[in-house]
Scaffold this motif. Structure first.
Motif, PDB file in Angstrom:
ATOM      1  N   UNK A 138       0.830  -1.203   0.000  1.00  0.00           N
ATOM      2  CA  UNK A 138       0.000   0.000   0.000  1.00  0.00           C
ATOM      3  C   UNK A 138       0.867   1.256   0.000  1.00  0.00           C
ATOM      4  N   UNK A 139       0.389   2.288  -0.724  1.00  0.00           N
ATOM      5  CA  UNK A 139       1.237   3.477  -0.793  1.00  0.00           C
ATOM      6  C   UNK A 139       0.691   4.646   0.031  1.00  0.00           C
ATOM      7  N   UNK A 140      -0.452   4.509   0.628  1.00  0.00           N
ATOM      8  CA  UNK A 140      -0.929   5.618   1.464  1.00  0.00           C
ATOM      9  C   UNK A 140      -2.445   5.643   1.546  1.00  0.00           C
ATOM     10  N   UNK A 141      -2.937   6.266   2.620  1.00  0.00           N
ATOM     11  CA  UNK A 141      -4.380   6.398   2.819  1.00  0.00           C
ATOM     12  C   UNK A 141      -4.709   7.885   2.729  1.00  0.00           C
ATOM     13  N   UNK A 142      -5.718   8.215   1.948  1.00  0.00           N
ATOM     14  CA  UNK A 142      -6.131   9.613   1.820  1.00  0.00           C
ATOM     15  C   UNK A 142      -7.547   9.766   2.354  1.00  0.00           C
ATOM     16  N   UNK A 143      -7.713  10.617   3.378  1.00  0.00           N
ATOM     17  CA  UNK A 143      -9.038  10.881   3.940  1.00  0.00           C
ATOM     18  C   UNK A 143      -9.577  12.168   3.330  1.00  0.00           C
ATOM     19  N   UNK A 144     -10.762  12.095   2.741  1.00  0.00           N
ATOM     20  CA  UNK A 144     -11.371  13.284   2.147  1.00  0.00           C
ATOM     21  C   UNK A 144     -12.310  13.883   3.199  1.00  0.00           C
ATOM     22  N   UNK A 145     -11.958  15.073   3.659  1.00  0.00           N
ATOM     23  CA  UNK A 145     -12.732  15.749   4.699  1.00  0.00           C
ATOM     24  C   UNK A 145     -13.896  16.502   4.052  1.00  0.00           C
ATOM     25  N   UNK A 146     -14.969  16.706   4.807  1.00  0.00           N
ATOM     26  CA  UNK A 146     -16.107  17.457   4.253  1.00  0.00           C
ATOM     27  C   UNK A 146     -16.345  18.729   5.055  1.00  0.00           C
ATOM     28  N   UNK A 147     -16.500  19.814   4.342  1.00  0.00           N
ATOM     29  CA  UNK A 147     -16.786  21.100   4.997  1.00  0.00           C
ATOM     30  C   UNK A 147     -17.871  21.815   4.207  1.00  0.00           C
ATOM     31  N   UNK A 148     -18.569  22.703   4.900  1.00  0.00           N
ATOM     32  CA  UNK A 148     -19.504  23.569   4.181  1.00  0.00           C
ATOM     33  C   UNK A 148     -19.406  24.958   4.801  1.00  0.00           C
ATOM     34  N   UNK A 149     -19.127  25.932   3.981  1.00  0.00           N
ATOM     35  CA  UNK A 149     -19.027  27.315   4.463  1.00  0.00           C
ATOM     36  C   UNK A 149     -17.965  27.479   5.527  1.00  0.00           C
ATOM     37  N   UNK A 150     -16.903  26.690   5.456  1.00  0.00           N
ATOM     38  CA  UNK A 150     -15.802  26.844   6.405  1.00  0.00           C
ATOM     39  C   UNK A 150     -15.987  26.075   7.706  1.00  0.00           C
ATOM     40  N   UNK A 151     -17.090  25.310   7.825  1.00  0.00           N
ATOM     41  CA  UNK A 151     -17.314  24.519   9.048  1.00  0.00           C
ATOM     42  C   UNK A 151     -17.242  23.038   8.692  1.00  0.00           C
ATOM     43  N   UNK A 152     -16.518  22.289   9.503  1.00  0.00           N
ATOM     44  CA  UNK A 152     -16.362  20.854   9.245  1.00  0.00           C
ATOM     45  C   UNK A 152     -17.670  20.123   9.468  1.00  0.00           C
ATOM     46  N   UNK A 153     -17.885  19.095   8.682  1.00  0.00           N
ATOM     47  CA  UNK A 153     -18.897  18.095   9.024  1.00  0.00           C
ATOM     48  C   UNK A 153     -18.211  17.200  10.059  1.00  0.00           C
ATOM     49  N   UNK A 154     -18.869  16.996  11.217  1.00  0.00           N
ATOM     50  CA  UNK A 154     -18.182  16.287  12.303  1.00  0.00           C
ATOM     51  C   UNK A 154     -17.756  14.862  11.898  1.00  0.00           C
ATOM     52  N   UNK A 155     -18.435  14.274  10.904  1.00  0.00           N
ATOM     53  CA  UNK A 155     -18.050  12.934  10.459  1.00  0.00           C
ATOM     54  C   UNK A 155     -16.670  12.912   9.793  1.00  0.00           C
ATOM     55  N   UNK A 156     -16.218  14.099   9.354  1.00  0.00           N
ATOM     56  CA  UNK A 156     -14.890  14.170   8.732  1.00  0.00           C
ATOM     57  C   UNK A 156     -13.820  13.687   9.706  1.00  0.00           C
ATOM     58  N   UNK A 157     -13.978  14.051  10.979  1.00  0.00           N
ATOM     59  CA  UNK A 157     -12.961  13.676  11.972  1.00  0.00           C
ATOM     60  C   UNK A 157     -12.965  12.165  12.201  1.00  0.00           C
ATOM     61  N   UNK A 158     -14.144  11.574  12.110  1.00  0.00           N
ATOM     62  CA  UNK A 158     -14.210  10.110  12.242  1.00  0.00           C
ATOM     63  C   UNK A 158     -13.453   9.456  11.087  1.00  0.00           C
ATOM     64  N   UNK A 159     -13.592  10.049   9.894  1.00  0.00           N
ATOM     65  CA  UNK A 159     -12.894   9.512   8.713  1.00  0.00           C
ATOM     66  C   UNK A 159     -11.387   9.683   8.869  1.00  0.00           C
ATOM     67  N   UNK A 160     -11.005  10.805   9.449  1.00  0.00           N
ATOM     68  CA  UNK A 160      -9.570  11.048   9.659  1.00  0.00           C
ATOM     69  C   UNK A 160      -8.996   9.997  10.622  1.00  0.00           C
TER      70      UNK A 160
END
Ligand SMILES: Cc1cc2nc3c(=O)[nH]c(=O)nc-3n(C[C@H](O)[C@H](O)[C@H](O)COP(=O)(O)OP(=O)(O)OC[C@H]3O[C@@H](n4cnc5c(N)ncnc54)[C@H](O)[C@@H]3O)c2cc1C
Length: 326
Positions: free
Chosen positions: A1-23
């Protein structure tokens, strides 16, 4: 494997809290497979968000910025992320399983001749490769899904499957990535995002919540649990099917598409304990479950469990509470 990429989600500059779970999932998968984790944030004016990510344990943070990404469109996000993924060449791309991700991620995966392994509740590593776990038949079966074909692989993660408070801190390098996008290729014209009306009921402030599920069988039976809520001075809440049926207003729904609550006491009455419900209430200090099925998943998170018929137990509890109060 060469790496894991987590795609974070934001709207209007505020994170969707599920982004941190993905991270967190990305960090854990990277650690277990001995590769680096990176993260990407997409939008316009995202420098502050990228800076926040720069303090996490990541190899690299990609700030994917463009004026045509100011508002979400499936065409814009797909094109931008396709370019990023071709450049960064991760083995695995992880997303939070949000409505937005459901909209564009299958199309993005298809650009690489892949499918999206959607709504995974976890993974394990088998001979150095990830195996994702997906629930079937309303969570009654767990299926192991091994990504096939060439890399990269794509997976989205269910709300609550990973704990956002387990993000590892560190230092990462931020790389600005400007995708090449043209307005003609973006077919959707985004309008003002839908805004929910202000909530009349704030379940998050309640000390005690009595929550009712499909075990109540019909709307006419709701007063049975309402009585218990009244006797305990509790707020009444519900699982989604109860609100979907209009038996209680939507603002009383607890779960991934309702409110997230953490009262001192949460009583789950006739609620099976589907993951989408659990994510909204598992932070309660004490959980009491009443369910006639001893194998209901709600008992896995309950501190106190009563296996039995709610139509017998709840009225008896109301009597006892009234007696205790004098
Ligand atoms: C995208 C998505 C988002 C979702 N968001 C949410 C959400 O925010 N909140 C949410 O709650 N759900 C949500 N769901 C739905 C979730 O998957 C479950 O379907 C739902 O939580 C089940 O509700 P329930 O436990 O009331 O019903 P069921 O799963 O039908 O469980 C009813 C329970 O009652 C018990 N029972 C029956 N009769 C009695 C009796 N007489 N006495 C005692 N116990 C009895 C049964 O044993 C059973 O365990 C979502 C689903 C999806 C796909």
């Amino acid at each position: 494997m060469s790496g894991v990429l987590a795609i974070m989600e934001q709207r209007g500059g505020a994170w969707n809290r599920m982004s941190w779970e993905t991270l967190v999932a990305g960090q854990q998968l990277a650690k277990q497979t001995g590769v680096a984790a990176s993260a990407a944030v997409v939008g316009q004016d995202i420098a502050a968000l990228a800076d926040e990510l720069a303090h996490k344990k990541l190899e690299r943070v990609y700030a994917v910025g463009h004026e045509l990404l100011a508002a979400y469109t499936a065409d814009g996000y797909t094109a931008a992320l396709e370019q990023l993924i071709r450049k960064a060449a991760p083995s695995i791309v992880l997303f939070p399983h949000t409505y937005q991700v459901r909209d564009f991620a299958p199309k993005l995966a298809t650009r690489f001749g892949q499918v999206l392994i959607s709504d995974a509740v976890g993974f394990r590593v088998d001979s150095g490769a990830p195996v994702f776990v997906r629930q079937l038949f309303q969570g009654k079966l767990n299926a192991d899904v091994t990504p096939g074909g060439g890399e990269p692989h794509f997976a989205s993660l269910q709300a609550g499957a990973f704990r956002a408070d387990q993000v590892e801190e560190g230092a990462a390098q931020v790389e600005n990535f400007a995708p090449s996008l043209s307005a003609e290729t973006i077919r959707a014209k985004p309008l003002e995002p839908f805004r929910e009306s202000a909530r009349a009921v704030d379940l998050t402030a309640a000390d005690i919540i009595v929550s009712v599920g499909r075990g109540i069988k019909e709307k006419e039976n709701i007063p049975i649990v309402e009585e218990l809520a009244k006797a305990l001075g509790a707020e009444l809440a519900a699982s989604r099917p109860i609100c979907d049926s209009g038996w209680l207003p939507m603002e009383r729904q607890v779960g991934s598409s309702g409110q997230t609550v953490s009262p001192k006491v949460y009583m789950a009455i006739g609620i099976s304990g589907a993951i989408q419900h659990l994510v909204g209430m598992k932070g309660a200090k004490t959980i009491v479950a009443i369910n006639k099925d001893a194998n209901a998943p709600i008992f896995e998170v309950a501190d106190y469990g009563i296996v039995g018929d709610l139509f017998e137990i709840v009225p008896a509890l109301v009597e006892e509470v009234k007696k205790a109060k004098g």
